[in-house]
Design an enzyme around this catalytic site. Structure first.
Site, PDB file in Angstrom:
ATOM      1  N   LYS A   1       0.850  -1.200   0.000  1.00  0.00           N
ATOM      2  CA  LYS A   1       0.000   0.000   0.000  1.00  0.00           C
ATOM      3  C   LYS A   1       0.880   1.242   0.000  1.00  0.00           C
ATOM      4  CE  LYS A   1      -1.729   2.815   2.905  1.00  0.00           C
ATOM      5  NZ  LYS A   1      -1.695   4.039   2.076  1.00  0.00           N
TER       6      LYS A   1
ATOM      7  N   GLY B   1       7.129   4.575   8.481  1.00  0.00           N
ATOM      8  CA  GLY B   1       6.279   5.750   8.678  1.00  0.00           C
ATOM      9  C   GLY B   1       6.521   6.323  10.059  1.00  0.00           C
ATOM     10  N   SER B   2       5.572   7.108  10.516  1.00  0.00           N
ATOM     11  CA  SER B   2       5.751   7.780  11.803  1.00  0.00           C
ATOM     12  C   SER B   2       5.584   6.801  12.957  1.00  0.00           C
ATOM     13  CB  SER B   2       4.730   8.908  11.933  1.00  0.00           C
ATOM     14  OG  SER B   2       3.432   8.354  11.962  1.00  0.00           O
TER      15      SER B   2
ATOM     16  N   GLU C   1       3.837   7.251  15.544  1.00  0.00           N
ATOM     17  CA  GLU C   1       2.435   7.215  15.989  1.00  0.00           C
ATOM     18  C   GLU C   1       1.642   6.205  15.163  1.00  0.00           C
ATOM     19  OE1 GLU C   1       3.450   8.940  18.863  1.00  0.00           O
ATOM     20  OE2 GLU C   1       1.337   8.380  18.875  1.00  0.00           O
TER      21      GLU C   1
ATOM     22  N   GLY D   1       2.898   3.803  13.491  1.00  0.00           N
ATOM     23  CA  GLY D   1       3.506   2.505  13.791  1.00  0.00           C
ATOM     24  C   GLY D   1       2.853   1.845  14.992  1.00  0.00           C
TER      25      GLY D   1
ATOM     26  N   GLU E   1      10.033   0.583  10.592  1.00  0.00           N
ATOM     27  CA  GLU E   1      11.034   1.645  10.438  1.00  0.00           C
ATOM     28  C   GLU E   1      10.320   2.948  10.739  1.00  0.00           C
ATOM     29  OE1 GLU E   1      13.986   0.628  10.081  1.00  0.00           O
ATOM     30  OE2 GLU E   1      13.615  -1.406   9.377  1.00  0.00           O
TER      31      GLU E   1
ATOM     32  N   GLU F   1      10.425  15.379  15.899  1.00  0.00           N
ATOM     33  CA  GLU F   1      10.906  15.180  14.532  1.00  0.00           C
ATOM     34  C   GLU F   1      10.259  16.208  13.610  1.00  0.00           C
ATOM     35  OE1 GLU F   1       9.353  11.724  12.411  1.00  0.00           O
ATOM     36  OE2 GLU F   1      11.335  11.372  11.566  1.00  0.00           O
TER      37      GLU F   1
HETATM   38  P1  NAD Z   1       2.636   8.078   8.278  1.00  0.00           P
HETATM   39  O1  NAD Z   1       2.856   7.294   9.504  1.00  0.00           O
HETATM   40  O2  NAD Z   1       1.688   9.205   8.330  1.00  0.00           O
HETATM   41  O3  NAD Z   1       2.138   7.153   7.077  1.00  0.00           O
HETATM   42  C1  NAD Z   1       2.871   6.010   6.652  1.00  0.00           C
HETATM   43  C2  NAD Z   1       1.938   5.064   5.926  1.00  0.00           C
HETATM   44  O4  NAD Z   1       0.984   4.573   6.863  1.00  0.00           O
HETATM   45  C3  NAD Z   1       1.132   5.670   4.792  1.00  0.00           C
HETATM   46  O5  NAD Z   1       1.053   4.743   3.719  1.00  0.00           O
HETATM   47  C4  NAD Z   1      -0.233   5.873   5.418  1.00  0.00           C
HETATM   48  O6  NAD Z   1      -1.266   5.866   4.453  1.00  0.00           O
HETATM   49  C5  NAD Z   1      -0.319   4.663   6.324  1.00  0.00           C
HETATM   50  N1  NAD Z   1      -1.261   4.780   7.439  1.00  0.00           N
HETATM   51  C6  NAD Z   1      -1.690   5.899   8.059  1.00  0.00           C
HETATM   52  N2  NAD Z   1      -2.563   5.591   9.045  1.00  0.00           N
HETATM   53  C7  NAD Z   1      -2.680   4.241   9.050  1.00  0.00           C
HETATM   54  C8  NAD Z   1      -3.418   3.313   9.829  1.00  0.00           C
HETATM   55  N3  NAD Z   1      -4.226   3.716  10.825  1.00  0.00           N
HETATM   56  N4  NAD Z   1      -3.303   2.002   9.575  1.00  0.00           N
HETATM   57  C9  NAD Z   1      -2.480   1.571   8.583  1.00  0.00           C
HETATM   58  N5  NAD Z   1      -1.776   2.403   7.794  1.00  0.00           N
HETATM   59  C10 NAD Z   1      -1.857   3.724   8.029  1.00  0.00           C
HETATM   60  O7  NAD Z   1       4.106   8.541   7.843  1.00  0.00           O
HETATM   61  P2  NAD Z   1       4.466   9.574   6.707  1.00  0.00           P
HETATM   62  O8  NAD Z   1       4.055  10.919   7.197  1.00  0.00           O
HETATM   63  O9  NAD Z   1       3.970   9.064   5.397  1.00  0.00           O
HETATM   64  O10 NAD Z   1       6.082   9.465   6.674  1.00  0.00           O
HETATM   65  C11 NAD Z   1       6.926  10.207   7.483  1.00  0.00           C
HETATM   66  C12 NAD Z   1       7.386   9.401   8.690  1.00  0.00           C
HETATM   67  O11 NAD Z   1       8.044   8.213   8.250  1.00  0.00           O
HETATM   68  C13 NAD Z   1       8.401  10.119   9.548  1.00  0.00           C
HETATM   69  O12 NAD Z   1       8.088   9.932  10.906  1.00  0.00           O
HETATM   70  C14 NAD Z   1       9.720   9.411   9.229  1.00  0.00           C
HETATM   71  O13 NAD Z   1      10.697   9.445  10.239  1.00  0.00           O
HETATM   72  C15 NAD Z   1       9.255   8.032   8.986  1.00  0.00           C
HETATM   73  N6  NAD Z   1      10.253   7.319   8.202  1.00  0.00           N
HETATM   74  C16 NAD Z   1      11.060   6.420   8.838  1.00  0.00           C
HETATM   75  C17 NAD Z   1      12.048   5.749   8.121  1.00  0.00           C
HETATM   76  C18 NAD Z   1      12.969   4.761   8.786  1.00  0.00           C
HETATM   77  O14 NAD Z   1      13.675   4.054   8.083  1.00  0.00           O
HETATM   78  N7  NAD Z   1      12.987   4.655  10.091  1.00  0.00           N
HETATM   79  C19 NAD Z   1      12.194   5.990   6.756  1.00  0.00           C
HETATM   80  C20 NAD Z   1      11.356   6.923   6.143  1.00  0.00           C
HETATM   81  C21 NAD Z   1      10.373   7.576   6.878  1.00  0.00           C
END
Ligand code: NAD
Length: 476
Positions: free
Chosen positions: A173, A226-227, A229, A231, A248, A379
């Site tokens: 996704k 992703g974030s 939160e 996660g 991650e 962050e």
């Molecule tokens: P996000 O957490 O908002 O979204 C990530 C993904 O999760 C998206 O595809 C989103 O549609 C999906 N999502 C959102 N709510 C969900 C739910 N309730 N259930 C399932 N899926 C859901 O993150 P973002 O804003 O897209 O990305 C930025 C974040 O990603 C930053 O915190 C960054 O540090 C982190 N990040 C971490 C790494 C790493 O390797 N540690 C790498 C890149 C980005």
């Protein structure tokens, strides 16, 4: 307007409901394309397809699976220009970076095909006579991938390539705001003619289709970036079926600039990393602790770098260094950090303003920051450098380690033995001393604090997509 379909069981398809979502061009704020807005019923279709494809795919000899991976790599290279243009139009990535990212994505498939041969099992010595005990690796099964919007092309490749190489089938996704990038990737993969169901790409809102994927009982593993939160939400959705989760997550990476640091070399890497992709990098610098003796020189050099950057719409000018942030919402969030820092006493050495149309923020350097400011604690994930002056009386290691995160740390000193001694003291998943690089071979990620669980990339990352089966044979 670009209009694409999802990819399920080897066919391009709309959502069962017929719903669609619209994505924007962040350089203009104008609509860019539409994509299916999938829901739980679509997630179920995709997961069932992946589950049905798993037995045959996982049973293929490694060399046969590798042919498909190499074909994907070849197709990515063939479409790199178009993929890079879409990444510029929907994510705001400068063309030269986006093209490089596509080449990097192709390389992930090539590397994974070669590396999969290196995963072997172990024979375990046991005291019992006439007994052979060994551990063999098996693919985990159906892997659900949920990826973020920062560099979605490389995020797709870094997840799909190793998982497929070792025999898993996948449902991916993409982030809803970068759905076209994800679906273009699906079109490229389709050209490699993998068996139906081995790779499925479904678009939609995270809270709807992402959560359906995370909770689906036939998904064996979740790979999430992703974030922190989101996660945590995904971990709670995956818990009832006890899925393996590799996560991650967020970071707020400390940078330690010692008095003997090579400032020019540090700026070349750190300021580049701070503003490249508009600072939307998990591994980039988060907060800079700069010794008072080199603070002014470091600040001036950083500001000089920021002012030298060419900012603009990547689709209109292939030479721009920095594009917009990915969305209006994220721009406003980053601006909120700048404003909060100023209200807490920080000064803006350069930048600090939005640019319209689109979702741009000028490359920004904040000075006079303190460790306790909100902008230094959280962050930011944007083109904003947070400079904190320290003196010999400060406990630098405690400051660096005092965070909800633990993704990585950057150290700059000419005294290599001193730098090496810090490695054990920094409570992070990666330490970069006088450099920053992430290659296909290196593992990334950490299980420290709220920055994640498990590894991604390299052999360690590939291993996450396998289970170790114990076999015990009495041959008497
Ligand atoms: P996000 O957490 O908002 O979204 C990530 C993904 O999760 C998206 O595809 C989103 O549609 C999906 N999502 C959102 N709510 C969900 C739910 N309730 N259930 C399932 N899926 C859901 O993150 P973002 O804003 O897209 O990305 C930025 C974040 O990603 C930053 O915190 C960054 O540090 C982190 N990040 C971490 C790494 C790493 O390797 N540690 C790498 C890149 C980005």
């Amino acid at each position: 307007m670009q209009e694409r379909k999802m990819y399920i069981n080897g066919a391009f398809t709309d959502a069962i409901s017929g719903a669609r979502l619209t994505t924007l061009n962040p350089s203009t704020g104008e609509p860019f394309g539409t994509a299916p807005a999938a829901d739980a019923a679509d997630a179920d279709r995709a997961v069932q397809a992946a589950a049905a494809a798993f037995p045959a795919w996982s049973a293929l000899p490694q060399a046969e699976r590798n042919k498909y991976l190499l074909r994907i790599a070849e197709r990515i290279r063939a479409h790199a220009e178009e993929m890079a243009e879409i990444e510029g139009l929907e994510h705001g990535t400068p063309y030269k970076d986006a093209y490089g990212v596509c080449m990097g994505a192709a390389a992930k498939f090539e590397w994974s095909a070669a590396a999969a041969f290196r995963l072997t099992g172990d024979q375990i010595p046991v005291p019992n006579p006439d007994t052979l005990t060994y551990v063999k690796r098996e693919p985990v099964g159906v892997v659900g991938f949920i990826i973020p919007w920062n560099l979605p092309t490389i995020m797709t490749a870094v997840k799909l390539a190793p998982a497929l190489a070792v025999g898993n089938t996948c449902v991916l996704k993409p982030p809803s705001i970068n759905s076209q990038i994800g679906l273009k990737f699906a079109e490229v993969i389709a050209e490699a003619e993998l068996p139906p169901g081995v790779v499925n790409v479904i678009t939609g809102y995270g809270g709807v289709v992402g959560s359906a994927l995370a909770a689906h009982p036939a998904v064996d593993m979740i790979g999430f970036t992703g974030s922190s939160e989101t996660g945590k939400t995904i971990l709670s959705l995956a818990a009832p079926t006890v899925k393996k989760c590799v996560m991650e997550l967020g970071g707020n990476n400390p940078v330690l600039i010692f008095p003997d640091a090579d400032i020019d070399a540090a700026i070349k890497i750190l300021a580049w990393r701070q503003f490249n992709n508009s600072g939307q990098h998990c591994s980039g610098p988060g907060r800079y602790y700069v010794h008072e003796s080199v603070y002014d020189a470091f600040r001036d050099s950083f500001v000089g770098y920021a002012r030298s950057l060419k900012i603009g719409d990547p689709s209109k000018d292939k030479a721009v260094d920095m594009g917009p942030l990915v969305s209006a919402e994220h721009r406003d969030r980053v601006m909120g950090y700048i404003q909060s820092a100023v209200s807490e006493g920080a000064e803006i050495a350069c930048g600090g303003k939005t640019i319209e149309p689109g979702f741009f923020i000028e490359p920004t350097v904040l000075t006079g920051c303190t460790h306790t400011m909100k902008a230094a604690r959280e962050e930011i994930f944007g083109p904003v450098a947070v400079l904190i002056k320290y003196t010999d009386s400060d406990d630098l290691i405690s400051l660096a380690n005092d965070s909800a995160y633990g993704l990585c740390a950057h150290v700059w000193t000419r005294d290599i033995p001193k730098g090496m001694k810090l490695i054990d003291k920094l409570h992070v998943g990666a330490v970069f001393i006088n450099c920053q690089m992430l290659t296909d071979e290196q593992p990334w990620g950490t299980s420290i604090r709220e920055s994640g669980i498990g590894k991604e990339g390299g052999i360690y990352g590939m291993e996450e997509f396998t289970d170790k089966k114990l076999v015990c044979v009495n041959y008497a």
